[in-house]
Design an enzyme around this catalytic site. Structure first.
Site, PDB file in Angstrom:
ATOM      1  N   TYR A 121       0.844  -1.192   0.000  1.00 55.98           N
ATOM      2  CA  TYR A 121       0.000   0.000   0.000  1.00 55.98           C
ATOM      3  C   TYR A 121       0.877   1.240   0.000  1.00 55.98           C
ATOM      4  CZ  TYR A 121      -3.207  -3.628   1.747  1.00 55.98           C
ATOM      5  OH  TYR A 121      -3.919  -4.790   1.933  1.00 55.98           O
ATOM      6  N   HIS A 126       1.155 -12.114   1.681  1.00 50.59           N
ATOM      7  CA  HIS A 126       0.043 -11.447   1.000  1.00 50.59           C
ATOM      8  C   HIS A 126      -0.607 -12.320  -0.073  1.00 50.59           C
ATOM      9  CE1 HIS A 126      -1.186  -6.981   0.138  1.00 50.59           C
ATOM     10  NE2 HIS A 126      -2.221  -7.769   0.118  1.00 50.59           N
ATOM     11  N   SER A 182     -12.505  -6.444   2.906  1.00 48.97           N
ATOM     12  CA  SER A 182     -13.607  -5.989   2.042  1.00 48.97           C
ATOM     13  C   SER A 182     -14.948  -6.583   2.479  1.00 48.97           C
ATOM     14  CB  SER A 182     -13.342  -6.334   0.570  1.00 48.97           C
ATOM     15  OG  SER A 182     -12.227  -5.644   0.107  1.00 48.97           O
ATOM     16  N   GLY A 230     -18.044  -5.594   0.561  1.00 46.95           N
ATOM     17  CA  GLY A 230     -18.066  -5.816  -0.885  1.00 46.95           C
ATOM     18  C   GLY A 230     -17.453  -4.675  -1.670  1.00 46.95           C
ATOM     19  N   PHE A 284     -19.752  -1.714  -2.036  1.00 48.23           N
ATOM     20  CA  PHE A 284     -21.061  -1.895  -2.685  1.00 48.23           C
ATOM     21  C   PHE A 284     -22.169  -2.005  -1.632  1.00 48.23           C
ATOM     22  CE2 PHE A 284     -24.142  -2.751  -5.764  1.00 48.23           C
ATOM     23  CZ  PHE A 284     -23.597  -2.850  -7.033  1.00 48.23           C
TER      24      PHE A 284
END
Length: 335
Positions: free
Chosen positions: A64, A133, A213, A216, A219
């Site tokens: 990141y 990762h 996440s 989503g 979303f």
């Protein structure tokens, strides 16, 4: 505001709050903006507010930025290192010029190089939870985890984790050194890890499951009603879930979820987070603003009945196609 309760993550002794803070969106991602630009002061204030509410479990990765996110966390944590539990990840190869090569590297020498770099960027002498990762398919997992185990012996790392791997890979790794956590994308819109029996397998091995996440990719927050609601350059514009062939169908699923949330007097995000917690996962929703953070943390107090869980799962049953969670290249890197 409710104060987060502490739970055991896995069976190796790591205690964490029942909801973590995903920090990825607070900086760019391998040179690209994630979810629009973040304001550094607000991001740091969000980390501090999270800790005040018991949410002192921060999730980052060397990718990141690269490196910017770890440096931001170092800045936010300052002299209060003992008050935070920091998880970071390695494996996406980053060369000496700080460029991501888009290769996965799990070779022992790279494990060593990565940890030294992350310790420096985080301005700390230990990492609480260190994840691979992505699986390096050209290096046996036993070799990678063997090198990670050395770091535990040296006190540089306290606990080991893996991300986006199969149950079989976890088993092989766990035989070399106890694995504390598996982190994988998981939400009402992304249940592959459940369909493949991976969640059950890790639970049977006494390994914690961390859901990234859990909304989503935003979303399930209900804030994205069309592709135009995503900033230009937002990487989600390339994800199948947000493409025209899936978008309108996903909006319909979202409307049914929103109706349930409304009935319960909570937001769709809170309902989605409560669902992941009821499934035995530890969600790490990402946010860079205090308002959303407080809403997310409030989800930990939401109790769902069996009937409510069943209603939710009848809206988005296992196997429903909401569109792949990554583009083709990134899907090919999953184990």
């Amino acid at each position: 505001m409710e104060h987060l309760k502490r739970v055991a993550l896995g069976t190796q002794g790591l205690q964490v709050p029942q909801l973590g803070l995903g920090c990825m969106g607070m900086t760019g991602f391998a040179g690209a903006d994630m979810y629009g630009r973040a304001d550094e002061r607000e991001a740091i204030a969000t980390i501090h507010r999270s800790a005040e509410l018991g949410g002192n479990f921060l999730d980052t990765a060397d990718l990141y930025g690269p490196f910017e996110n770890e440096s931001l966390i170092a800045k936010a944590v300052g002299a209060q290192r003992h008050k935070y539990i920091i998880a970071t990840k390695f494996g996406w190869e980053i060369n000496d010029a700080g460029q991501v090569t888009w290769q996965i590297n799990g070779r022992p020498d790279y494990v060593r190089k990565s940890v030294e770099r992350s310790l420096k960027n985080l301005a700390t002498d230990y990492i609480d939870l260190y994840y691979l990762h992505r699986l390096d398919k050209s290096t046996p997992i036993e070799e990678t985890v063997g090198a990670m185990a050395e770091l535990v012996k040296e006190g540089k790392v306290r606990y080991l984790g893996l991300s986006e791997v199969s149950a079989e890979t976890v088993r092989k790794a766990h035989a070399v050194h106890p694995i504390t956590a598996l982190q994988t994308e998981y939400s009402l819109f992304e249940r592959t890890v459940e369909a493949r029996g991976i969640i059950k397998a890790v639970a049977d091995m006494g390994i914690g499951f961390v859901a990234y996440s859990p909304l989503g990719r935003g979303f399930l927050s209900g804030n994205i009603q069309s592709i135009d609601d995503l900033p230009k350059g937002d990487f989600r514009r390339n994800i199948p879930r947000f493409q025209p062939q899936h978008f309108s169908k996903n909006l319909q699923l979202l409307q049914a979820i929103e109706a349930l949330a409304k009935e319960k007097g909570i937001t769709p995000s809170q309902l989605a987070l409560a669902w992941t917690m009821h499934k035995g996962a530890l969600p790490i929703p990402g946010t860079k603003r205090r308002t959303y953070l407080e809403q997310n943390i409030a989800a930990a107090a939401v109790v769902l009945t069996e009937a409510e869980m069943n209603s939710l799962e009848s809206i988005v049953p296992l196997g429903v196609d909401t569109g792949n969670r990554y583009d083709e290249f990134s899907m090919g890197l999953l184990d």
